[in-house]
Design an enzyme around this catalytic site. Structure first.
Site: not given
Ligand code: TAP
Length: 517
Positions: A211, A287, A321, A419
């Site tokens: 997905k 992750e 990331c 972040e």
């Protein structure tokens, strides 16, 4: 919508299997590209249940690009059933070496279509075309080739256990695929995130469904078409664009899915891990987010530190990331570093990602860009010094956000801890005579994805690599990842590696066989 037919490669149109799909014709980058817009289940492109669709927006001009089928939990179930059947059927008949050949064939097809794929990625996700070609698509192809090489080299051990006298015992292990794997990926590198996970998953002998992120699923669908041309048996690879809360959740909850490979945010990762446990205790690898520290000592090569410092933050418009979420710059060079960064930023070309001279494209989608505006407002409200940007690019259509620099950032400020996932450089000073203190500050985060250090002093660099709590350490470089090197975080950046030999273990289980003779 068009009905597009693609012939199986080499079939010459006679007697060959055909793949048909509803799609749209993307005219961009002086190309005319056919892109499927349906779900890919069991080797066929099909509509979603109740004809549900997602609107796909081009972030460069905010216009509707196309509508794509949006999978329901029932659609997910169909894909899982197909993958389950293939795992115990046709895929079992394919030997490890043949599996490698199929993956190589797929990589060759991706290479042949790389300009199309990079164009789609650029239009769909806002990635600058030159970067999309080299990184988004180039590293995807590398991943398929690298893992293809592993297929016939996955092997167990012979283990010297205690014999049951007077008899002997032989004990050996087999590394087996886990079964049906669910993959759920984010929007920052759509095809690359798919490839990092799926290449390892398929090399290990599993079947899968993915997905992709709902905002930019188009390269995943074009990729699905290429898997048919490469000759993958039906059901081995399934691609289902859809919403995370709905289709993604159904993948995590499904009883026949035995492993979930997830890349995304830490809150969703935590939620998914609970779903994996509650459903059928499926294995998962996560992750997740990061706030990676980059420490720049005064004894560095400053030209290099500025160049890599810039790309540590602004690469792929900050939607990276491992982006350096926090820069610690030694006080002696701080002002000079900031001056040089600002000089480079003023000459950065912002605009159409398909234009070869563009360095900075639009953010992926509107909600993300709006969050970046709020993030900067919070930084200002808490007293950090905004020295550049902090807002949308004025008078420009599209989700363009001005590359931003904050200085005088204190450790307890929101922007020092959270972040942004955008092009926002967060700079703090440190005193070079107190290395312990900057190490403690660099480690004072619940994240541990990546890190970097710039210094010409090898002892300082190695000591940093020893002491930093992060899964990746860059010394005098940044963003230097490779498909052969393991990649993944510590602490709340998750667990389980992508890439490298270690990634295979995420998609394998070990069986131990003992024979008395
Ligand atoms: P998320 O919101 O976590 O979404 C990631 C994926 O999970 C999307 O496909 C999303 O679907 C899906 N999802 C959402 N809720 C779900 C649920 N309940 N069950 C199953 N799937 C669900 O992250 P994002 O905003 O796309 O990506 C940004 C984050 O990813 C950042 O924190 C970034 O650091 C992290 N990231 C990490 C890495 C590595 S390698 N560590 C790499 C890239 C990105 P939708 O498309 O519907 O949202």
């Amino acid at each position: 919508d068009l009905l597009i037919r693609t012939l199986r490669e080499g079939s010459g149109g006679a007697g060959g299997k055909q793949v048909e799909y509803q799609g749209f014709q993307l005219k961009a980058n002086k190309r005319d590209i056919r892109v499927p817009t349906q779900l890919f289940i069991n080797g066929e492109f099909v509509d979603a249940e109740e004809q549900r669709v997602l609107d796909i927006i081009n972030p460069s001009d905010e216009q509707l690009l196309c509508k794509v089928a949006c999978a329901s939990p029932n659609d997910v179930d169909k894909a899982v059933q197909a993958a389950h059947k293939a795992f115990f059927g046709s895929w079992k008949q394919v030997s490890a070496r043949q599996r490698g050949q199929l993956m190589l064939k797929l990589a060759d097809l991706m290479e042949q279509h790389k300009e199309d794929l990079a164009t789609i990625e650029s239009v769909d996700s806002g990635a600058v075309y030159t970067l999309a070609l080299k990184t988004h698509i180039g590293m995807s192809i590398d991943a398929w080739r690298y893992f293809a090489g592993w297929c016939d080299k996955i092997q167990g051990n012979t283990i010297p256990v205690n014999p049951a006298r007077p008899n002997n015992v032989l004990t050996f292990t087999r590394k087996e695929p886990i079964g049906v794997c669910g993959l759920v990926t984010p929007w920052n590198y759509p095809l690359m995130m798919l490839s990092w996970k799926m290449a390892a998953c398929i090399a290990a002998g599993n079947t899968c469904l993915i997905k992709p992120a709902q905002t930019c699923p188009l390269t995943a669908l074009k990729f699905a078409e290429l898997t048919v041309l490469a000759g993958f048996p039906a059901g081995v690879i399934n691609v289902l664009p859809g919403k995370g809360s709905d289709a993604g959740q159904a993948v995590a909850d499904h009883h026949l899915v035995r492993k979930l490979g997830f890349t995304g945010s830490t809150p969703i990762g935590k939620h998914i891990m609970k779903s994996c446990a509650d459903s059928n205790l499926k294995k998962c690898s996560l992750e997740l987010g990061g706030k990676s520290p980059l420490v720049i000592f005064a004894d560095c090569d400053l030209d290099k530190a500025v160049k890599h410092g810039m790309s540590s933050v602004f690469f792929n418009k900050g939607e990276n990331c491992i982006a350096a979420g926090r820069l610690f710059v030694e006080d002696r060079i701080h002002d000079e570093f900031v001056r040089r960064v600002l000089k480079d930023l003023r000459s950065m070309t912002i605009g159409d990602p398909l234009n070869r001279s563009t360095a900075h494209g639009p953010q992926n989608h509107k909600a993300h860009m709006d969050k970046l505006v709020e993030y900067c407002q919070q930084g200002v409200a808490e007293g950090a010094k905004l020295v550049y940007g902090g807002c949308r690019v004025p008078n420009m259509k599209g989700y363009f956000f001005t590359p931003t620099v904050f200085t005088d950032v204190e450790d307890d400020m929101y922007i020092a801890k959270e972040e942004s996932f955008g092009p926002i450089m967060i700079i703090s000073k440190f005193n070079g005579s107190d290395v312990d203190s900057v190490m403690a500050r660099a480690n004072r985060s619940e994240y541990g994805l990546a890190s970097g250090v710039f210094t010409k002093d090898i002892s300082k660099a190695l000591s940093f690599a020893d002491r930093i709590e992060a899964g990746t350490v860059f010394v005098n470089v940044y963003n230097k990842t490779d498909v052969a090197a393991p990649f993944g975080g510590f602490k709340q950046s998750g667990f389980g590696k992508d890439l490298g030999q270690e990634a295979l273990n995420e998609y394998l289980k070990t069986k131990c066989v003992t024979i008395e003779y």
